[in-house]
Scaffold this active site. Structure first.
Site, short mmCIF file in Angstrom:
data_model
loop_
_atom_site.label_atom_id
_atom_site.label_comp_id
_atom_site.label_asym_id
_atom_site.label_seq_id
_atom_site.Cartn_x
_atom_site.Cartn_y
_atom_site.Cartn_z
N GLU A 87 -1.85 6.78 8.05
CA GLU A 87 -2.68 7.68 7.25
C GLU A 87 -3.45 8.57 8.20
OE1 GLU A 87 -5.46 5.75 4.65
OE2 GLU A 87 -3.89 5.03 3.32
N ARG B 142 -8.02 -7.47 -8.63
CA ARG B 142 -8.74 -8.74 -8.82
C ARG B 142 -10.22 -8.43 -9.00
NH1 ARG B 142 -11.26 -8.53 -3.72
NH2 ARG B 142 -9.93 -7.52 -2.19
N LYS C 207 0.81 -1.23 0.00
CA LYS C 207 0.00 0.00 0.00
C LYS C 207 0.84 1.28 0.00
CE LYS C 207 -4.14 -2.04 1.95
NZ LYS C 207 -5.24 -1.94 2.91
P1 ADP Z 1 -13.69 -6.96 -1.73
O1 ADP Z 1 -12.67 -5.89 -1.59
O2 ADP Z 1 -13.65 -7.77 -2.96
O3 ADP Z 1 -15.01 -6.53 -1.34
P2 ADP Z 1 -12.80 -8.12 0.71
O4 ADP Z 1 -11.89 -7.01 1.07
O5 ADP Z 1 -13.97 -8.40 1.57
O6 ADP Z 1 -13.26 -8.06 -0.77
O7 ADP Z 1 -11.93 -9.44 0.55
C1 ADP Z 1 -12.39 -10.56 -0.19
C2 ADP Z 1 -11.84 -11.80 0.42
O8 ADP Z 1 -10.45 -11.81 0.30
C3 ADP Z 1 -12.13 -11.93 1.90
O9 ADP Z 1 -12.31 -13.31 2.18
C4 ADP Z 1 -10.88 -11.41 2.56
O10 ADP Z 1 -10.72 -12.00 3.83
C5 ADP Z 1 -9.83 -11.86 1.58
N1 ADP Z 1 -8.67 -10.97 1.48
C6 ADP Z 1 -8.64 -9.74 0.94
N2 ADP Z 1 -7.41 -9.22 0.96
C7 ADP Z 1 -6.62 -10.14 1.55
C8 ADP Z 1 -5.21 -10.21 1.87
N3 ADP Z 1 -4.37 -9.21 1.59
N4 ADP Z 1 -4.76 -11.33 2.46
C9 ADP Z 1 -5.61 -12.33 2.74
N5 ADP Z 1 -6.92 -12.34 2.45
C10 ADP Z 1 -7.43 -11.27 1.87
P1 ADP Z 2 -8.48 -3.28 3.03
O1 ADP Z 2 -7.28 -3.54 2.18
O2 ADP Z 2 -8.51 -4.12 4.24
O3 ADP Z 2 -9.74 -3.27 2.23
P2 ADP Z 2 -8.60 -0.38 3.04
O4 ADP Z 2 -7.37 0.44 3.03
O5 ADP Z 2 -9.34 -0.51 1.76
O6 ADP Z 2 -8.26 -1.80 3.61
O7 ADP Z 2 -9.58 0.18 4.17
C1 ADP Z 2 -10.74 -0.52 4.56
C2 ADP Z 2 -11.72 0.43 5.24
O8 ADP Z 2 -11.12 1.04 6.39
C3 ADP Z 2 -12.18 1.59 4.38
O9 ADP Z 2 -13.27 1.26 3.55
C4 ADP Z 2 -12.54 2.63 5.43
O10 ADP Z 2 -13.82 2.41 5.96
C5 ADP Z 2 -11.52 2.39 6.51
N1 ADP Z 2 -10.34 3.27 6.32
C6 ADP Z 2 -9.17 2.92 5.77
N2 ADP Z 2 -8.31 3.96 5.75
C7 ADP Z 2 -8.95 5.00 6.32
C8 ADP Z 2 -8.60 6.37 6.62
N3 ADP Z 2 -7.41 6.87 6.33
N4 ADP Z 2 -9.54 7.14 7.23
C9 ADP Z 2 -10.75 6.65 7.54
N5 ADP Z 2 -11.14 5.40 7.29
C10 ADP Z 2 -10.26 4.56 6.69
#
Ligand code: ADP
Ligand code: ADP
Ligand code: MG
Length: 471
Positions: free
Chosen positions: A199, A290, A115
């Protein structure tokens, strides 16, 4: 064109990919581990191969999977989401062995999966990012110093994180001191990397993400956005397309940013660019390289079959659409029906599905791998069904969501379905005003009475009579 695809996944997404293959005349190969012997993807694929007793190892073994693809004459592998879908080593192994990985190049996966590296690429491309650290944090002292400059609240995030895990908000230096080692240990356990970054916490933002398609000829288009602000612990529960909360100008701006982001990294195949929105400010958050769980709602509003496009792109074909061919119509909602008990802190509720009747009628789509009699294994994700509804207007789609949730019968396990009814009936949801604070600020929505299935009622009555009569 690709002729035979190995699906390196399980559950509903594996079934979704089997369906796309079937419609395109492509042969599909399923893999499974023993707890999944009776899973639907195994039954539905043209061929299926066991990868052993261990529930997880087989699904996570790049060498085994690539070898199996070669042995069974597959020319491509679709990784779905989760498991190996964002594993750059796996994609690289596919490249080396001459099997097409259905997704972007390994170098793009690793660049976006990290990231902080993704933030660097976006900064260079002129895409606005959340204020935060330049790269990873060295130690808690550096974190404390930087937090003073940025201003609290801040977020500590796992650099290789995903699935909503490895993210902690800190409102004070004391909290930062406490949470810092926790994120590191969570990141190490879940993602095998101790790297974390900072962040600025955007307070009560909306999560808006844009679906991208890019072909090997350099064409990039977007399929508009999804609003995924209805989250619990940073995990999506209900997703909406398009966002009912954007102005046409915001929509156009964000779509353009997402295309710019994809172009900047030479993206290929389907992907999602995630943003946080606060007022008129837009910040890039991450890119998922993906197909996403919620790709369904974009399919419903645009009519584009995203998995089909993935298979075409991976075959080297140009996109079926230009940007001006893409329009959207109405609204779609997706409910992630999880095998969890909302009344008990969303504790997973695995077990045998005693009754399942799918909802139906106009504007209803179900993506699932469950069936009556199926036993949900405890080793995997708790999401067991995606209920998707579509209608022309916001009011209609909310009403349709309520009706479809009511149509569905899923017994034997606890699910989040009734909780979603509560959310749909909330006045703020009904008038389409919500952000990521919606779920945490409405704990009262978890107080509802369970509707019970007649057979469960009969059992309960029989048990009461038996107890009373000493039978
Ligand atoms: P989307 O972003 O497609 O809505 P999610 O963030 O809910 O999906 O993740 C989809 C699936 O992939 C979930 O089962 C989550 O636990 C898994 N997953 C997502 N990112 C990772 C990661 N970096 N390592 C392991 N599992 C992951
Ligand atoms: P993941 O890879 O697990 O999906 P993300 O970086 O996409 O992680 O963040 C998942 C969620 O966490 C976001 O949809 C948001 O609700 C919250 N989040 C992440 N970063 C921030 C931020 N800087 N400020 C506020 N909320 C955040
Ligand atoms: Mg995310």
């Amino acid at each position: 064109m690709i002729k035979k695809v190995l699906i390196a996944n399980r559950g509903e997404i594996a079934v979704r990919i089997v369906r796309a293959c079937a419609e395109m005349g492509i042969r599909s190969v399923a893999i499974y581990t023993e707890p999944d012997r009776y899973a639907l993807h195994v039954k539905r694929a043209d061929e299926a191969y066991s990868l052993g007793e261990d529930p997880l190892k087989g699904y996570l073994d790049p060498n085994r999977i690539v070898n199996l693809a070669l042995e069974t004459g597959c020319d491509a592998i679709h990784p779905g989401y989760g498991f190996l879908s964002e594993n750059a080593k796996f994609a690289r192994l596919c490249e080396e062995q001459g099997v097409t990985f259905i997704g972007p190049k390994a170098s793009v996966i690793s660049g976006m999966g990290d990231k902080t590296q993704a933030r660097d690429s976006m900064r260079a491309a002129g895409v606005p990012i959340t204020p935060g650290s330049d790269g990873n944090l060295a130690d808690v002292d550096e974190a404390l110093e930087l937090a003073e400059q940025i201003g609290y609240p801040i977020m500590i995030k796992a650099t290789s994180g995903g699935g909503g895990r490895g993210i902690r908000r800190c409102d004070t230096p004391q909290e930062l001191q406490q949470q810092y080692p926790r994120v590191i240990s969570e990141a190490t356990k879940a993602f095998g990397s101790a790297e974390v970054f900072m962040e600025k916490c955007i307070v009560n933002p909306r999560h808006i993400e844009v679906q991208i398609l890019a072909d090997s000829q350099g064409n990039v288009i977007h399929l508009y956005e999804r609003d995924c602000s209805i989250q619990r612990r940073n995990q999506k529960l209900i997703e909406i397309a398009p966002s009912p909360q954007l102005t046409p100008e915001q929509r156009q701006y964000i779509g353009g940013l997402a295309v710019k982001a994809a172009q900047a990294v030479d993206y290929e195949n389907a992907g999602t660019v995630e943003f946080l929105l606060s007022g008129n400010e837009v910040y890039f958050m991450e890119m998922n390289t993906r197909v996403q769980v919620e790709h369904t709602i974009t399919e419903q509003i645009t009519g584009v079959d995203i998995v089909r496009e993935q298979l075409r792109i991976a075959s080297g074909l140009p996109l079926s659409y230009r940007q001006q061919d893409i329009s959207y119509r109405g609204f779609a909602l997706q409910f992630r029906i999880n095998a969890e008990d909302p009344k008990n802190d969303f504790l997973p509720s695995f077990g045998r599905i005693s009754h399942y009747y799918a909802p139906g009628g106009p504007g209803v789509r179900v993506d699932t791998a469950i069936y009556t009699g199926y036993e949900i294994p405890p080793y995997y994700d708790s999401m067991c069904l995606k209920l998707v509804v579509w209608a022309l207007t916001w009011d209609e789609v909310v009403a349709r969501g309520k009706r479809a949730l009511d149509d569905m019968r899923l017994h034997g396990i606890k699910t989040t379905a009734n909780y979603y009814q509560q959310i749909l009936s909330h006045p703020d949801f009904e008038r389409a005003v919500f952000d990521t604070s919606f779920v945490p600020s409405h704990p009262e929505l978890m107080e509802y009475s369970e509707k019970r299935h007649p057979s469960e009622m009969a059992l309960a009555i029989a048990a009461a009579i038996a107890a009373h009569t000493g039978w």
